[in-house]
Design a protein around this motif. Sequence first.
Motif, PDB file in Angstrom:
ATOM      1  N   HIS A 184       0.858  -1.191   0.000  1.00 40.10           N
ATOM      2  CA  HIS A 184       0.000   0.000   0.000  1.00 40.10           C
ATOM      3  C   HIS A 184       0.894   1.241   0.000  1.00 40.10           C
ATOM      4  CE1 HIS A 184      -3.079   2.866   0.883  1.00 40.10           C
ATOM      5  NE2 HIS A 184      -2.677   3.086   2.120  1.00 40.10           N
ATOM      6  N   CYS A 188      -0.443   9.075   4.730  1.00 42.47           N
ATOM      7  CA  CYS A 188      -1.542   8.955   5.671  1.00 42.47           C
ATOM      8  C   CYS A 188      -2.381  10.223   5.615  1.00 42.47           C
ATOM      9  CB  CYS A 188      -0.995   8.732   7.083  1.00 42.47           C
ATOM     10  SG  CYS A 188      -2.270   8.642   8.349  1.00 42.47           S
ATOM     11  N   LYS A 192      -7.376   8.943   1.697  1.00 40.86           N
ATOM     12  CA  LYS A 192      -6.938   7.585   1.366  1.00 40.86           C
ATOM     13  C   LYS A 192      -7.796   6.515   2.041  1.00 40.86           C
ATOM     14  CE  LYS A 192      -3.432   9.264  -0.917  1.00 40.86           C
ATOM     15  NZ  LYS A 192      -3.406   9.265  -2.392  1.00 40.86           N
ATOM     16  N   GLN A 194      -7.561   4.864   4.892  1.00 44.47           N
ATOM     17  CA  GLN A 194      -6.796   3.703   5.344  1.00 44.47           C
ATOM     18  C   GLN A 194      -7.517   2.893   6.416  1.00 44.47           C
ATOM     19  OE1 GLN A 194      -4.359   6.620   5.176  1.00 44.47           O
ATOM     20  NE2 GLN A 194      -2.888   5.838   3.701  1.00 44.47           N
ATOM     21  N   PHE A 198      -7.465  -1.089   6.246  1.00 45.42           N
ATOM     22  CA  PHE A 198      -6.838  -1.902   7.293  1.00 45.42           C
ATOM     23  C   PHE A 198      -7.859  -2.759   8.023  1.00 45.42           C
ATOM     24  CE2 PHE A 198      -3.289   1.513   7.779  1.00 45.42           C
ATOM     25  CZ  PHE A 198      -2.808   1.157   6.537  1.00 45.42           C
ATOM     26  N   LEU A 213       0.391  -6.923   4.694  1.00 45.77           N
ATOM     27  CA  LEU A 213       0.232  -5.663   3.981  1.00 45.77           C
ATOM     28  C   LEU A 213       1.352  -4.731   4.426  1.00 45.77           C
ATOM     29  CD1 LEU A 213      -1.409  -3.697   2.176  1.00 45.77           C
ATOM     30  CD2 LEU A 213      -2.680  -3.059   4.227  1.00 45.77           C
ATOM     31  N   HIS A 214       2.174  -4.288   3.486  1.00 48.95           N
ATOM     32  CA  HIS A 214       3.268  -3.352   3.782  1.00 48.95           C
ATOM     33  C   HIS A 214       2.850  -1.956   3.341  1.00 48.95           C
ATOM     34  CE1 HIS A 214       6.638  -6.651   3.838  1.00 48.95           C
ATOM     35  NE2 HIS A 214       5.622  -6.921   4.640  1.00 48.95           N
ATOM     36  N   TRP A 215       2.856  -1.037   4.284  1.00 47.25           N
ATOM     37  CA  TRP A 215       2.414   0.339   4.037  1.00 47.25           C
ATOM     38  C   TRP A 215       3.629   1.266   3.957  1.00 47.25           C
ATOM     39  CZ3 TRP A 215      -0.367   3.664   8.297  1.00 47.25           C
ATOM     40  CH2 TRP A 215      -0.652   4.926   7.772  1.00 47.25           C
ATOM     41  N   TYR A 216       3.808   1.884   2.776  1.00 45.59           N
ATOM     42  CA  TYR A 216       4.898   2.828   2.558  1.00 45.59           C
ATOM     43  C   TYR A 216       4.324   4.234   2.384  1.00 45.59           C
ATOM     44  CZ  TYR A 216       7.791  -1.278   1.495  1.00 45.59           C
ATOM     45  OH  TYR A 216       8.463  -2.466   1.563  1.00 45.59           O
ATOM     46  N   HIS A 219       3.442   9.901   7.351  1.00 44.03           N
ATOM     47  CA  HIS A 219       2.283  10.088   8.221  1.00 44.03           C
ATOM     48  C   HIS A 219       2.179  11.532   8.708  1.00 44.03           C
ATOM     49  CE1 HIS A 219       4.849  10.114  11.790  1.00 44.03           C
ATOM     50  NE2 HIS A 219       5.431   9.026  11.328  1.00 44.03           N
ATOM     51  N   ILE A 237      -0.188  -6.116   9.243  1.00 46.04           N
ATOM     52  CA  ILE A 237      -0.135  -4.799   8.619  1.00 46.04           C
ATOM     53  C   ILE A 237       1.081  -4.066   9.181  1.00 46.04           C
ATOM     54  CG2 ILE A 237      -1.315  -2.614   8.175  1.00 46.04           C
ATOM     55  CD1 ILE A 237      -3.963  -4.054   8.665  1.00 46.04           C
ATOM     56  N   TYR A 239       3.887  -0.968   8.988  1.00 45.27           N
ATOM     57  CA  TYR A 239       4.195   0.370   8.477  1.00 45.27           C
ATOM     58  C   TYR A 239       5.686   0.473   8.200  1.00 45.27           C
ATOM     59  CZ  TYR A 239       4.711   5.441   8.217  1.00 45.27           C
ATOM     60  OH  TYR A 239       5.032   6.711   7.801  1.00 45.27           O
TER      61      TYR A 239
END
Length: 243
Positions: A184, A188, A192, A194, A198, A213-216, A219, A237, A239
């Motif tokens: 993803h 943030c 979006k 999220q 999530f 799930l890898h969040w790039y 924030h 999940i 970050y």
Amino acid sequence: MKILELTPNLKVGGAETFVVNISNAFVDNGHECKVTTLFDPENDDFLISKLNGSVEIGSLGKSRGLDLKCFFKVCNDIRKYKPDVVHAHIGAITYLLISSVFIRSCKYYVTIHSDARREAGNWFTRIIRRFLFKFNFVLPVTISPESRDSFLDFYKKAPELIFNGVPDAKVSLYETYDRLVFVHPASCQPVKNQRLLFSAFSEVAKKYPNIELHWYGSHSPYEILFNGLNPFLGDHIIYKGIV
């Protein structure tokens, strides 16, 4: 041709990357280009370093929230630079209200980077956008069929569609991994959504625990929103921050 790109900042994000890419493309093709940010640069305005050295950079010192002075600062910037085209993005669109009505020596365009209703903001910024689009002071451009359809549904006006292209990029893939990995890439922010992503992914992970799930993404400046998402972060999940 002289083009002025107007954007809130140059932190890591999709719209901001778009501004950098298109500005670099303009100067590579023999045009003059200036990028003006509403906010003064901060340490996490990472994308400034990605601009071609031939791109002029300026900032307007905007304060948080609605800044009435910024309407006139945008006017002064346009008068001084004398562009042929002003191209605005996301929150910067609001601050074209005075200049697009009274400075008609250039053409005004805005790119709608996501769902038109979500991007429109609060009631005040929605009124400004509706006014600018209805009377053609500013011409909207959408980046995908979904973006175009959302604009037509919200504003009852058909926008132009130019697909959101980006330069080719080489990416490193996971060589060996014992889980199915979803990525993803997004900053943030409320648009979006999220929390929905999530929440849904967490439910799927209960049935299929072999997924991640890898969040790039950044924030900042939505720290409160990010803290509210922390309960979702963990084994499934993850970050990863800014890359």
